[in-house]
Each structure stands twice: as C-alpha cells, then as structure tokens.
Design an enzyme around this catalytic site. Structure first.
Site, PDB file in Angstrom:
ATOM      1  N   LYS A  42      41.502  20.578  45.433  1.00  0.00           N
ATOM      2  CA  LYS A  42      42.951  20.489  45.218  1.00  0.00           C
ATOM      3  C   LYS A  42      43.346  20.901  43.795  1.00  0.00           C
ATOM      4  CE  LYS A  42      42.769  15.426  44.639  1.00  0.00           C
ATOM      5  NZ  LYS A  42      43.292  15.246  43.293  1.00  0.00           N
ATOM      6  N   ASP A  76      45.005  12.874  38.084  1.00  0.00           N
ATOM      7  CA  ASP A  76      43.701  12.597  38.676  1.00  0.00           C
ATOM      8  C   ASP A  76      42.646  12.552  37.578  1.00  0.00           C
ATOM      9  OD1 ASP A  76      41.317  12.565  40.036  1.00  0.00           O
ATOM     10  OD2 ASP A  76      41.897  14.059  41.509  1.00  0.00           O
ATOM     11  N   THR A 102      33.788  17.142  40.963  1.00  0.00           N
ATOM     12  CA  THR A 102      34.725  16.073  41.252  1.00  0.00           C
ATOM     13  C   THR A 102      34.081  14.904  41.993  1.00  0.00           C
ATOM     14  OG1 THR A 102      36.584  17.599  41.236  1.00  0.00           O
ATOM     15  CG2 THR A 102      36.914  15.514  42.371  1.00  0.00           C
ATOM     16  N   SER A 139      41.893  23.288  41.961  1.00  0.00           N
ATOM     17  CA  SER A 139      41.897  24.760  41.988  1.00  0.00           C
ATOM     18  C   SER A 139      43.099  25.273  42.750  1.00  0.00           C
ATOM     19  CB  SER A 139      40.607  25.269  42.637  1.00  0.00           C
ATOM     20  OG  SER A 139      39.477  24.884  41.881  1.00  0.00           O
ATOM     21  N   GLY A 199      36.580  16.799  45.680  1.00  0.00           N
ATOM     22  CA  GLY A 199      35.691  17.897  46.005  1.00  0.00           C
ATOM     23  C   GLY A 199      36.243  18.911  46.986  1.00  0.00           C
TER      24      GLY A 199
END
Length: 594
Positions: free
Chosen positions: A24, A48, A503, A26, A21
C-alpha cells in the site's frame, strides 16, 4: 497504455488500506506521482509506523510537510504514531497529575499504552486534515498511506456522555482509558466520519495480493467499512506474477493467482479494479514508481545462480518441530499479521506433533474457521476446535449485563450495551475463551492459531483501578493465572510468523516489543514463503530472492531461534502437504504430493 482505473475521477481524499506487505505504501506513492505528472498538487500522508514514504522517495520527510525533490507537485508528511500517542496520553494525564495518587497515574498510563490509544492518536492527526478544509485547500488530492479501520470508526460512534457514564460505573473497562480523550473532539470526529462516508469526497483503496488469505482480509475490510457507510471503494490487486519466463515455480504461482481472481467474492468482484505486476526489485525511487502501474518487469539476475544463503543455510521448520516434540504438554501459539501464513504454520506443527504420537488440540479464533480448509481431513491424535469471537462476545455481554447491568435503568442499560459494542470488548471476551484453552495445556499440547494482541496482553496486565475493574467484570481469576502461564517460557512457546519483506518484519518486530512489555519473549520466529529458500532457477525470482536476504538476516539477529519456510508452487493444503512443511526438505515433499 491506458492509465490505471484508480486515477479515473479520483476524489480529493483517498485512503490506501491493506495488511502489512501488500504494497500500500508503494501504491500510494505511485498514485501521487502519477497525479503530479498530470499537473495536480498532492499531499501524501503516512500514519503507518511500518510505512516509509521518505525511504521510497529517497529523502527525509518526518513530521513536517515537505516538498519532494523528485516531484515538485507532491508534498509529504509522515506522522509518527508513537509520538502522536505520547502527546495524546499526556493530554489526558497531565490535568490530573498531582491530584491523584501515583498508583492511579501509573494505571492511567498503562491503560493508554496499547494499540487502541495509538490508533486513536493517529486518527486524531489525519482527522484534523479532513475536518478542516483550510489545511488542505492548496491540494487537489490528499492521499493517506493508511486507513481509518472499522475498529477506530466504531470507537468514534460510541456514547457521547462519557463523563457521567464513567463516573457512575456503567461503562465496560475494555476501552475506557483510550476513549477518555475523545469527548472534546467529537465535533471534529463527526465531520471526519461524514467526509469518509461521502463518495464525492473520499475513496477507500483496498490493496491486496491475489492470495486466498489476503483476499479474505480485503473482503472483511470491505464489508466492515461499507456497513459503516464507507461504500466508495476500489480494489487494487498488487504484485501479480508476470509471464517473463516458464520457470515451474513462477508458472505455478501465476496459475494459482488466476484461480484466486476467477473466484473473487462478490463483495470485491463488483468493485472497480486496478492490477499491477510483481517487480523483481523493491519499488524505490521515482523511476521505478513510474513503472508501478503499467510496465511489466524486465528479466534480471543471472540464470542458474543461487542467491547467497539460499542453498540450504537456513534452518527449516523441522528443526523447531524436533524441539517442540520433546514436550508432552504445553501451549504453542502462532502470532502474526493477517496473510503471513500463521494458520498454515500452526496446522503444520500440529500435524507433525500428532504424527509423533502427541495428544494435540488445535484451535483458532478465525471467524472463517479455515483450519478445516487447510487440513482437509482428520489426523489421528489431533483435535480441532474453533473459538468463535462472536459467540464469545455474546457470552461476555450477557455476563456483564446480568451483573453490572442488573440495577441500571433502561437508559443506563442501553448505554452499557452500546459500550459493549466496542471492538476492544471482543478482545477481552475472546481472551476468556483463551483462558480455557490455556488451562487445558496442562494435560496435552494446545496450539492456538492466533494470540491475544499486544494490546490485549497489556489490558490483562494492567495495574491499579483499571485492572481491578476488569477482574470485577470477569467475575473470576483466570486472567491472572493465564497471564502467569503466558509468561512462563516452559509452559508457553510463542512463535512469531512473518514474511521476508520489510513491512511484515517491521510489524512483527513491533509485536515482539508489545509482548516484551507484558514480560513475554517469543520462543521462535518463522519466516514464511521465502523465495530465497525455494532455490529458484528463474533469473527474475533470483532477483527477488536477493532482496529477501537482508530481512532474513535481520530476523536472525532479532531471535536466536528461527526457521525459514520456502515459497511452494502450490499452497500447502491437506495433511500430506502440511506434513511436508515440517520435513528437512519441504520442496521435495511438495513435489511428491502435488
């Protein structure tokens, strides 16, 4: 406007690390696009499970290197951690299938089903990219939307002579299953670790938000990775509240962020830093990625309009407290990733129940011991303790060395001691302390601010020789009785804490699946720091609130019992503020206590 400091002298490899959240994915995608705009070729890799490069760029990518239509200079690869783990698991089990009894095969499968295996398998995938120069020779930069954690690196540095070590029964049980496949790849791992430690080759980008919990986590990660030789680090502070209006909520958040930045710990303060603004809408698509670093967001939304569902439709934390207060004893556990606010939720529930006359024990495994920092004082009927992971680990190591290590020679004891440095060992050691708190819940309410991860629960529930070895090393039977109590929904109520963002919700959903594999079903979900539930007047914040609604609705489908805690102008610290969180209108309470 000057380019972000992150792009200055960027080496070939860059790893973007951070809790769920913080942004990372982006950040990695925006960095790739900025490099491509300069005419440089980039390979963008994600390992991820909650990260989705394809979604950000609006095209399907998957497990094959794919050219991005939005930027011809970027190729992308999404490694599926679960598929990697399945392949890794099969590579270990297949050679012995048919040679061992079925119960032993089942035990091996269980050993290799936790997060430790998934992490190693994912590490395998990008280790090959780093260790083999031919695979990345066509690219100026390789960006990883994940990072080799200290957990993984410590595993790779454990003893090399595993076969003899395991055969002679010297090893600790905590990580032997996942570690079984590492020996054949030790040369690749060594080349990878060397590359990660070389500042000319690799940069570690610590992505965080200007929040106390996120900064503490970034500090811990920075210190841990630096101790392992990975000192070339960059701090990216993401999503700072812009000055687009004078809304009281956004103003208070800006002031809080400024205080956090002014008090950065020394481990982070000396790092080269990049800051990015909070955007009202999700950073999806090349156009918005181009604005990620340098453009302040514009006004959006309709002032004075409340997002649908934000005007009081969501159940508050007070609803959960009313149900929990019906009990005079039992175990309540808050679970969640770092930075989602589970300490705040656990402490608020403890304060509320103590205020209703319940005898409450609140404990934590956080080495920072921030329960006292959150409470700021004492509360009648509430006892606070701390389970120190380092102390628990020392006790566990001493027990293993005085039992299993008694008859080993000096070399064997040294190898056993090194094996006991495994990060999985600490999980087992901490669970032994958990067992004491779990048993205490027979006579009072016990609230634990953390929980054994899905990985640890799977270890405790393992079958066959692996489980027997654990029981042998523990020297007692609390694991079995503790698991029984954790699986008893009348005795134990597990509360998953998350944020209303993609996320964190995906990661919490994975945690719920891990728990279900151990026959544990979360009792409730708490969505923390919701802008939608804060009833914002700001047009900018209303746009953010609208973006939260799909995640809130998704959580409500996942769980029949949910609560939504609003984003407050200031962090809920102190008895009165924490008590206000469990009232029907925490915003009103916050206004009277700050």
């Amino acid at each position: 406007m000057n380019p972000p400091a992150l792009l200055d002298d960027l080496p070939k490899f860059a790893f973007f690390t951070g809790k769920g959240g913080v942004g990372k994915t982006s950040a990695a995608c925006a960095t790739a696009l900025a490099l491509s705009d300069r005419g440089e070729s980039v390979l963008l890799v994600s390992t991820d499970p909650a990260s989705n490069i394809g979604q950000v760029f609006g095209q399907t990518i998957g497990n094959q290197i794919t050219t991005l239509s939005a930027a011809a200079g970027i190729h992308a690869l999404e490694i599926d951690p679960e598929a990697a783990a399945a392949t890794y698991r099969e590579s270990i089990i297949d050679p012995v299938r048919g040679l061992l009894p079925q119960r032993e095969i089942q035990a091996m499968t269980e050993q290799l089903s936790g997060s430790c295996t998934t992490e190693i398998a994912s590490f395998n995938e990008f280790a090959d990219l780093i260790a083999d120069p031919d695979r990345t020779s066509d690219y100026d930069h390789v960006l990883f939307d994940t990072a080799p954690t200290g957990h993984t690196i410590r595993l790779l540095e454990l003893p090399g002579d595993w076969s003899q070590f395991i055969e002679e029964g010297k090893g600790d049980a905590s990580c032997l299953g996942p570690m079984a496949g590492l020996e054949s790849r030790r040369v690749v791992y060594r080349a990878t670790v060397n590359a990660l430690s070389d500042p000319a080759s690799t940069l570690l980008v610590l992505v965080a938000r200007a929040q106390h919990s996120a900064i503490r986590e970034a500090e811990r990660t920075s210190r841990e990775l630096a101790a392992l030789g990975m000192g070339n680090q960059h701090l990216l502070l993401n999503a700072l509240m812009p000055h687009v209006d004078d809304d009281p909520l956004s103003t208070a958040i800006r002031d809080e962020e400024h205080q956090v930045l002014a008090a950065l710990p020394s481990d982070l303060a000396h790092l080269t830093r990049t800051t990015t603004p909070l955007h009202a809408r999700n950073v999806v698509g090349a156009d918005r990625l181009h604005e990620f670093f340098t453009s302040a967001p514009t006004r959006s939304g309709q002032p004075g309009r409340h997002p649908r569902g934000a005007a009081g439709d969501y159940p508050s934390l007070s609803t959960l407290v009313d149900q929990l207060a019906a009990q005079t004893h039992g175990l309540f556990m808050t679970l969640g990733k770092g930075g989602v606010g589970k300490t705040t939720v656990a402490t608020a529930i403890a304060v509320a129940l103590a205020g209703r006359g319940r005898d409450v024990l609140l404990t934590t495994t956080d080495p920072a011991g921030n329960l006292a920092d959150t409470l700021h004082g004492t509360v009648e009927n509430l006892t606070i303790t701390k389970i120190d992971p380092d102390e628990a680990l020392r006790e566990y190591r001493d027990d293993v060395l005085t039992t299993k290590g008694t008859h080993l020679d000096a070399t064997g004891r040294a190898q056993l001691m090194e094996d006991l440095q495994s990060p999985c060992t600490q999980e087992v050691a901490v669970f032994r302390k958990f067992s004491e708190a779990i048993r205490e819940a027979r006579d009072r309410i016990v609230i634990i601010d953390t929980a054994p991860s899905g990985h640890t629960l799977l270890l405790l529930d393992a079958t066959g020789s692996y489980h027997r070895e654990m029981l042998h090393q523990m020297g007692d039977t609390p694991i079995t009785s503790s698991m029984t109590r954790l699986q008893d929904s009348d005795y134990t109520k597990m509360i998953v804490v998350t944020l209303p963002e993609t996320t964190p919700v995906l990661e919490a959903e994975q945690l719920q699946r891990d728990l279900e594999r151990a026959s544990i079903t979360p009792w409730a979900w708490v969505i923390n720091r919701s802008v939608a539930a804060a009833h914002p007047a700001s047009a900018f914040l209303q746009t953010i609130a609208d973006g939260e609604l799909p995640q809130i609705e998704h959580v409500q489908h996942l769980s029949g019992r949910t609560a939504v805690v609003p984003l407050l102008p200031t962090p809920p610290i102190g008895r009165d503020s924490l008590y206000g969180l469990t009232q029907a209108s925490p915003l009103a309470s916050s206004a009277t206590t700050h």
